[in-house]
Design a protein around this motif. Structure first.
Motif: not given
Length: 107
Positions: A5-14, A16-18, A50-65
């Motif tokens: 069973k997966i317990f929902v905590t601050a660091r559960c796998p689900i 983290t993935t989300l 997707i707007s260009e602004k949102m694309l740039i923002q999401e790419l930055k988040t994906l790079v940072d992660s």
């Protein structure tokens, strides 16, 4: 054999993935980058809603992660390319399962 069973905590796998790939655009961006290196304009044309602004923002988040690599060639005009990191390439099974789920759901 029963799954653990997966317990929902601050660091559960689900959770983290989300946090890493959740939202409207991140998985679509990762899917487009899976087997190719793309520039911003190429990504924009592959995901037209997707707007260009949102694309740039999401790419930055994906790079940072650490899922996407951003390479700036320092040229004029600017040339920047995006690709998946080794960590980012681990997304393929998740995307394939989501596609499979969608196909079953639509039947």
């Amino acid at each position: 054999m029963e799954k653990e069973k997966i317990f929902v905590t601050a660091r559960c796998p689900i959770r983290t993935t989300l946090e890493l790939v959740g939202g409207k655009w991140k998985l679509l961006i990762l899917q487009q980058l899976y087997d190719k290196v793309l520039r911003l304009s190429e990504l924009k044309s592959l995901i037209p809603d997707i707007s260009e602004k949102m694309l740039i923002q999401e790419l930055k988040t994906l790079v940072d992660s650490g899922l996407v690599h951003r390479e700036n060639f320092g040229e004029v005009p600017p040339r920047v390319e995006y690709s998946l990191t080794d960590k980012g390439k681990n997304i393929k099974p998740l995307i394939e399962e989501m596609l499979h789920f969608a196909e079953l759901y639509e039947k």
